[in-house]
Design an enzyme around this catalytic site. Structure first.
Site, PDB file in Angstrom:
ATOM      1  N   LEU A   1       0.689  -0.831  -0.068  1.00 33.15           N
ATOM      2  CA  LEU A   1       0.640  -0.052  -0.201  1.00 33.15           C
ATOM      3  C   LEU A   1       0.901   0.971  -0.109  1.00 33.15           C
ATOM      4  CD1 LEU A   1      -2.643   1.205  -0.172  1.00 33.15           C
ATOM      5  CD2 LEU A   1      -2.388   1.655   2.772  1.00 33.15           C
TER       6      LEU A   1
ATOM      7  N   TRP B   1       8.721   0.165   1.260  1.00 33.03           N
ATOM      8  CA  TRP B   1       8.592   0.075   3.667  1.00 33.03           C
ATOM      9  C   TRP B   1       7.952  -1.018   3.572  1.00 33.03           C
ATOM     10  CZ3 TRP B   1      12.287   1.063   6.500  1.00 33.03           C
ATOM     11  CH2 TRP B   1      13.719   2.148   6.409  1.00 33.03           C
ATOM     12  N   ILE B   2       7.854  -2.425   2.817  1.00 26.80           N
ATOM     13  CA  ILE B   2       7.237  -3.164   2.613  1.00 26.80           C
ATOM     14  C   ILE B   2       7.805  -4.346   3.573  1.00 26.80           C
ATOM     15  CG2 ILE B   2       5.643  -5.152   1.128  1.00 26.80           C
ATOM     16  CD1 ILE B   2       4.853  -2.044   1.100  1.00 26.80           C
TER      17      ILE B   2
ATOM     18  N   PHE C   1      -8.129  -0.799   4.235  1.00 26.29           N
ATOM     19  CA  PHE C   1      -8.719  -0.165   5.402  1.00 26.29           C
ATOM     20  C   PHE C   1      -8.937  -0.869   6.049  1.00 26.29           C
ATOM     21  CE2 PHE C   1      -8.062   4.949   5.114  1.00 26.29           C
ATOM     22  CZ  PHE C   1      -7.161   4.897   4.860  1.00 26.29           C
TER      23      PHE C   1
ATOM     24  N   ARG D   1      21.724  -4.873  39.800  1.00 23.32           N
ATOM     25  CA  ARG D   1      22.571  -3.640  40.160  1.00 23.32           C
ATOM     26  C   ARG D   1      22.449  -3.579  41.573  1.00 23.32           C
ATOM     27  NH1 ARG D   1      27.226  -2.296  37.158  1.00 23.32           N
ATOM     28  NH2 ARG D   1      27.777   0.194  36.584  1.00 23.32           N
TER      29      ARG D   1
ATOM     30  N   GLN E   1      13.703   5.225  45.381  1.00 28.10           N
ATOM     31  CA  GLN E   1      12.276   5.356  45.258  1.00 28.10           C
ATOM     32  C   GLN E   1      12.121   6.448  43.637  1.00 28.10           C
ATOM     33  OE1 GLN E   1      11.603   8.207  47.483  1.00 28.10           O
ATOM     34  NE2 GLN E   1       9.810   6.553  48.777  1.00 28.10           N
TER      35      GLN E   1
ATOM     36  N   GLU F   1       1.605   1.888  10.309  1.00 28.54           N
ATOM     37  CA  GLU F   1       0.149   1.507   9.694  1.00 28.54           C
ATOM     38  C   GLU F   1      -0.448   2.783  10.259  1.00 28.54           C
ATOM     39  OE1 GLU F   1      -1.087  -2.214  10.234  1.00 28.54           O
ATOM     40  OE2 GLU F   1       1.173  -3.245   9.815  1.00 28.54           O
TER      41      GLU F   1
ATOM     42  N   PHE G   1     -14.729  24.780  10.912  1.00 31.16           N
ATOM     43  CA  PHE G   1     -13.455  26.490  11.657  1.00 31.16           C
ATOM     44  C   PHE G   1     -14.289  28.109  10.791  1.00 31.16           C
ATOM     45  CE2 PHE G   1     -10.243  22.870  12.400  1.00 31.16           C
ATOM     46  CZ  PHE G   1     -10.133  23.538  13.140  1.00 31.16           C
TER      47      PHE G   1
END
Length: 365
Positions: free
Chosen positions: A80, A114-115, A193, A225, A237, A321, A341
């Site tokens: 997509l 970016w798949i 979607f 630690r 704390q 996504e 507006f």
């Protein structure tokens, strides 16, 4: 994952588990405790490839693809996002036009980026605009049926997040696809979607799993630690507050995802609810993980402690996504209407509608 029945877990039949949305969410939570990249691969296969075939495909497409995808014999990818259109998929440039010589075929041309899974995928869900109508339609593309040079899937390398996920591009150059591989009825952005909402719901669960792993690792580190006269960090704390804040957000996030999942299975969920929990859980997971990272001091930069890997991954989950700012807009759509507006009467009506919708969300949640 296929052998364990984790893929397409909510689908009935086709060798899928057929479990509830909440049960599927528990799966994604457990997988992402290991790494967000593993959950991403599972999410793409389940929600973004198997999901649209199950929801929008013909019976022939379901019978052919779902069993092999469910067992992990085939890997799927979802195309997509484009190089020039990330959060604006409606402006996609990928085009589908009738094949010039083969009757009953389309050709697809365009690029996706970016798949997840694309470099290794056998099956692709490609969303493209029909040349004749300008409407967005979905196509199932089989790599094995694409002639040489019509489909390329180069990998995107040197990532600093989601390194366990194989990510790449999809480059289509007059790639032929039979007409029967086009989803017959769904058109416009409603198609992508619908499956993205299922994936986003899974992300709301997954990031809580990653956060829980950060909490566990930070708690263990703070107990082991010692500093300042041999005291464990957990004695202080400021450290306790970091862990308490993160644990609280994880608990609230999981409860929200459980309730939305129940509403989803009852057919009562609104898309705004999914945007809300995807946005909130991703934001809180990333913010808390970054804070917990401070407990490790300089050791947080070492892969040995894993906290830095989770932080890098959670930044990606907050972005893909639907980035959190986009989901903020989707959660309150009328606020961003231009007429809100410029037209007082419309503004009053919009606020009334918005409050009405919000009351339903609060009532149901």
């Amino acid at each position: 994952m296929g052998e364990l029945g984790l893929l397409g877990a909510t689908i009935e039949g086709y060798d899928c588990a057929g479990v509830s949305s909440v049960a599927s969410g528990l799966i994604t939570r457990a997988v992402e405790r290991v790494d967000s990249g593993y959950r991403s691969a599972m999410s793409v296969q389940s929600s973004l490839v198997m999901g649209p075939i199950y929801e929008h495909g013909t019976q022939e497409l379901k019978d052919k693809f779902l069993p092999k995808l469910a067992k992990g014999k085939w890997v799927g990818a979802f195309g997509l996002t484009e190089p020039n259109h990330g959060s604006d998929p409606g402006s996609m440039e990928t085009v589908a036009k009738p094949h010039p010589t083969k009757k009953g075929y389309y050709t697809l041309s365009g690029s996706k980026t970016w798949i997840s899974n694309s470099p290794i995928a056998d099956v692709f869900i490609i969303w493209a605009k029909l040349q004749e109508t300008g409407k967005i339609r979905g196509f199932v593309v089989e790599r094995s049926q694409c002639p040489a040079g019509t489909l390329e899937t180069p990998a995107i390398k040197n990532k600093n997040g989601l390194r366990a996920s194989i990510t790449g591009m999809i480059q289509l150059d007059n790639c032929p696809v039979p007409q029967e591989n086009m989803f017959p009825e769904v058109e416009g952005l409603r198609g992508p979607f619908s499956c993205l909402n299922s994936a986003r719901y899974g992300i709301s669960w997954g990031v809580m799993g990653a956060l829980e792993d950060c909490i566990e690792k930070a708690r263990t580190y703070s107990l082991e630690r010692t500093q300042f006269k041999g005291n464990p960090l957990a004695k202080y704390q400021l450290i306790q507050k970091k862990l308490a804040d993160a644990s609280t957000d994880a608990a609230f996030g999981i409860l929200a995802s459980i309730q939305v999942g129940r509403l989803k299975d009852e057919g009562k969920v609104a898309p705004e609810m999914i945007s809300m929990i995807k946005r909130q859980n991703c934001d809180r997971a990333l913010s808390n993980a970054r804070t917990l990272q401070e407990i490790f001091g300089g050791n947080a930069a070492s892969d040995e402690y894993h906290i830095g890997r989770h932080v890098a991954n959670l930044f990606v989950t907050q972005t893909y996504e639907g980035q959190s700012d986009i989901h903020g807009k989707l959660t309150n759509p009328t606020i961003y209407s231009l007429k809100t507006f410029t037209d007082n009467r419309h503004s009053s009506h919009s606020r009334k509608s918005h409050h009405g919708r919000s009351s339903i969300c609060i009532e149901n949640m």
